[in-house]
Design an enzyme around this catalytic site. Structure first.
Site, short mmCIF file in Angstrom:
data_model
loop_
_atom_site.label_atom_id
_atom_site.label_comp_id
_atom_site.label_asym_id
_atom_site.label_seq_id
_atom_site.Cartn_x
_atom_site.Cartn_y
_atom_site.Cartn_z
N LYS A 3 -65.84 42.93 -29.93
CA LYS A 3 -67.29 43.02 -29.67
C LYS A 3 -67.79 44.31 -30.32
CE LYS A 3 -68.05 40.57 -25.32
NZ LYS A 3 -68.43 40.72 -23.90
N LYS A 42 -56.14 42.10 -21.43
CA LYS A 42 -57.38 41.81 -22.16
C LYS A 42 -57.10 40.95 -23.38
CE LYS A 42 -61.72 43.06 -23.96
NZ LYS A 42 -62.76 44.01 -24.27
N GLU A 92 -66.52 34.47 -25.85
CA GLU A 92 -67.10 34.47 -24.50
C GLU A 92 -67.81 33.15 -24.17
OE1 GLU A 92 -68.53 38.36 -23.13
OE2 GLU A 92 -70.03 37.28 -21.97
N HIS A 100 -70.65 54.89 -17.10
CA HIS A 100 -70.61 53.43 -17.03
C HIS A 100 -69.49 52.96 -16.09
CE1 HIS A 100 -70.63 49.25 -18.33
NE2 HIS A 100 -69.34 49.35 -18.60
P1 NAD Z 1 -68.02 57.53 -25.65
O1 NAD Z 1 -67.56 56.89 -26.87
O2 NAD Z 1 -69.42 58.04 -25.60
O3 NAD Z 1 -67.02 58.73 -25.30
C1 NAD Z 1 -67.29 59.51 -24.16
C2 NAD Z 1 -67.26 61.00 -24.49
O4 NAD Z 1 -65.89 61.40 -24.63
C3 NAD Z 1 -67.95 61.38 -25.78
O5 NAD Z 1 -68.64 62.58 -25.59
C4 NAD Z 1 -66.80 61.59 -26.75
O6 NAD Z 1 -67.11 62.52 -27.77
C5 NAD Z 1 -65.72 62.14 -25.85
N1 NAD Z 1 -64.34 61.91 -26.26
C6 NAD Z 1 -63.83 60.82 -26.89
N2 NAD Z 1 -62.51 60.93 -27.00
C7 NAD Z 1 -62.16 62.11 -26.44
C8 NAD Z 1 -60.92 62.77 -26.24
N3 NAD Z 1 -59.75 62.21 -26.60
N4 NAD Z 1 -60.93 64.00 -25.65
C9 NAD Z 1 -62.11 64.55 -25.24
N5 NAD Z 1 -63.30 63.96 -25.38
C10 NAD Z 1 -63.33 62.74 -25.97
O7 NAD Z 1 -67.87 56.58 -24.37
P2 NAD Z 1 -66.76 55.49 -23.93
O8 NAD Z 1 -66.76 55.53 -22.46
O9 NAD Z 1 -65.50 55.65 -24.66
O10 NAD Z 1 -67.41 54.12 -24.41
C11 NAD Z 1 -68.62 53.65 -23.85
C12 NAD Z 1 -69.21 52.63 -24.81
O11 NAD Z 1 -68.30 51.56 -24.95
C13 NAD Z 1 -70.52 52.05 -24.33
O12 NAD Z 1 -71.45 52.10 -25.38
C14 NAD Z 1 -70.19 50.60 -23.99
O13 NAD Z 1 -71.25 49.72 -24.22
C15 NAD Z 1 -69.05 50.34 -24.93
N6 NAD Z 1 -68.15 49.26 -24.50
C16 NAD Z 1 -67.85 48.30 -25.41
C17 NAD Z 1 -66.97 47.28 -25.06
C18 NAD Z 1 -66.59 46.25 -26.09
O14 NAD Z 1 -65.94 45.26 -25.73
N7 NAD Z 1 -66.93 46.44 -27.33
C19 NAD Z 1 -66.39 47.24 -23.78
C20 NAD Z 1 -66.71 48.25 -22.88
C21 NAD Z 1 -67.60 49.27 -23.25
N1 GLY Z 2 -65.79 44.37 -22.07
C1 GLY Z 2 -66.01 42.99 -21.91
C2 GLY Z 2 -65.53 42.18 -23.04
O1 GLY Z 2 -64.93 42.68 -23.97
O2 GLY Z 2 -65.74 40.99 -23.05
#
Ligand code: NAD
Ligand code: GLY
Length: 353
Positions: free
Chosen positions: A138, A219, A229, A255
């Site tokens: 995704k 997953k 999906e 989140h």
């Molecule tokens: P993010 O990518 O914003 O990372 C969170 C923070 O952690 C950022 O400030 C980043 O710079 C920092 N960071 C990253 N790696 C680090 C590390 N190793 N050490 C220290 N800091 C680090 O957030 P996230 O929670 O990784 O991802 C959230 C996003 O993922 C949302 O946009 C959500 O919509 C998306 N998402 C997508 C899917 C999918 O299936 N594609 C599933 C779930 C969530």
């Molecule tokens: N995070 C939900 C999905 O990948 O379908």
């Protein structure tokens, strides 16, 4: 080392490798198959790991976005595409996304669009990205104030998962990944049992590093069965309708913390509608443990119900679709009208269960 393969119906194949020393070994080896690789990251991750990447992979063209969801925008996407074009990236080259879910989602979409699709390699660095967003193809950016409104499915060619990245994660980001891990636990008894047995070390990164492959395996099984999906993959939305509503209204937590709250609440809604009460109470205890012991104050029930109505998963006006836990390893889809959902939230807020 654990490896998993996903092939979807359009025969895009994704190879997922969980192991240490990923930059020096597996990634360096994969890149030998490409004339050129372009690295996409965010400023925080690059500051932490850029030098190590340089040592392992040599000089590469790099584009870094500012860190954070606020930058998961079409502007960032097109700035990245422009940088890829300026670097002369060709159809047979590849984009390496080094970062959390934001970098993975934006980079995955850029790879899908550039010259109608080039290979993408995901190197997830947050817990959430390792157990969830890097797996399954995704991709998206936020648009018109709606999360992930514009995106496509584009399976990464490789996903390289190295636990070493977890050692620098702030506690809040650990909790964020735990949200998706507990959600997987609600769907997969093996993960649930492991989490219950280790309830006092849920935020210990060494424990988390050990359970990442179990989550990836789960997953990958779901995505292999339903990449786009159409049915089964909807189970991964468990707890997310409430989570998205609270995120929209409140926005102070991560989140994953909202997913834990959403799972807690939707377990209570399910228990009141014939779900397995004893099991659902245990799941709620796990959500509380992952949240650090207490449930944060909930937003106003009526406002939350209005926000839940905006969810992309809903089928019609005034109806709210929830994927709720039902029993050990089981979920079901519930459709409530706005008033019913608001009453449920108000009841749970009053009774605290
Ligand atoms: P993010 O990518 O914003 O990372 C969170 C923070 O952690 C950022 O400030 C980043 O710079 C920092 N960071 C990253 N790696 C680090 C590390 N190793 N050490 C220290 N800091 C680090 O957030 P996230 O929670 O990784 O991802 C959230 C996003 O993922 C949302 O946009 C959500 O919509 C998306 N998402 C997508 C899917 C999918 O299936 N594609 C599933 C779930 C969530
Ligand atoms: N995070 C939900 C999905 O990948 O379908």
């Amino acid at each position: 080392m654990r490896t998993f393969t996903i092939t979807d119906e359009s025969t895009q194949t994704s190879r997922i490798v969980c192991r240490r020393e990923i930059l020096q070994q597996a990634l360096a080896e994969a890149l030998r198959g490409y004339r050129q690789a372009f690295v996409f990251s965010d400023e925080t991750v690059w500051q932490l790991y850029g030098r190590r990447v340089g040592r392992a992979l040599g000089e590469r063209a790099v584009y870094c976005m500012p860190a954070g969801e606020a930058h998961k925008t079409p502007e960032t996407l097109f700035a990245l595409l422009a940088a890829m074009a300026q670097a002369g990236l060709h159809r047979n080259d590849c984009l390496v996304c080094l970062g959390g879910g934001v970098v993975g989602d934006v980079g995955g979409l850029a790879a899908a669009l550039y010259m109608r699709g080039i290979d993408c390699i995901q190197v997830p660095t947050t817990l959430l990205a390792q157990v969830d967003s890097s797996v399954g193809g995704k991709t998206a950016v936020d648009f018109c104030s709606i999360k992930n409104l514009v995106g496509v499915f584009h399976q990464p060619k490789y996903v390289y998962i190295d636990p070493v990245f977890l050692s620098t994660l702030p506690a809040r980001e650990v909790r964020c990944g735990l949200g998706e891990i507990v959600k997987h636990g609600a769907l997969c008894p093996e993960i649930f049992d492991t989490l219950e047995q280790n309830r006092d070390r849920l935020t210990d990164w060494k424990f988390l590093a050990d359970i990442v492959p179990m989550n990836v395996a789960f997953k990958a099984d779901v995505v292999r069965a339903d990449a786009k999906e159409g049915g089964l993959r909807k189970c991964l939305n468990l707890g997310h309708t409430s989570a998205h509503a609270f995120e929209l209204l409140d926005g102070r937590l991560s989140h994953g913390e909202y997913v834990l709250i959403g799972t807690y609440l939707e377990a209570a809604i399910s228990a009141a509608r014939g779900g397995d009460r004893e099991y659902l109470a245990r799941l709620q205890q796990l959500c509380l443990a992952a949240l650090g012991g207490t449930l944060p104050a909930l937003p106003d029930a009526e406002a939350a119900a209005r926000a839940a109505c905006l969810d992309k998963k809903n089928t019609g006006r005034g109806r709210i679709v929830l994927t709720v836990p039902a029993a050990r390893g089981e979920y079901r889809l519930l459709e409530l009208d706005t008033q019913e959902y608001a009453r449920e939230l108000a009841r749970i807020g009053r009774e605290g269960c």
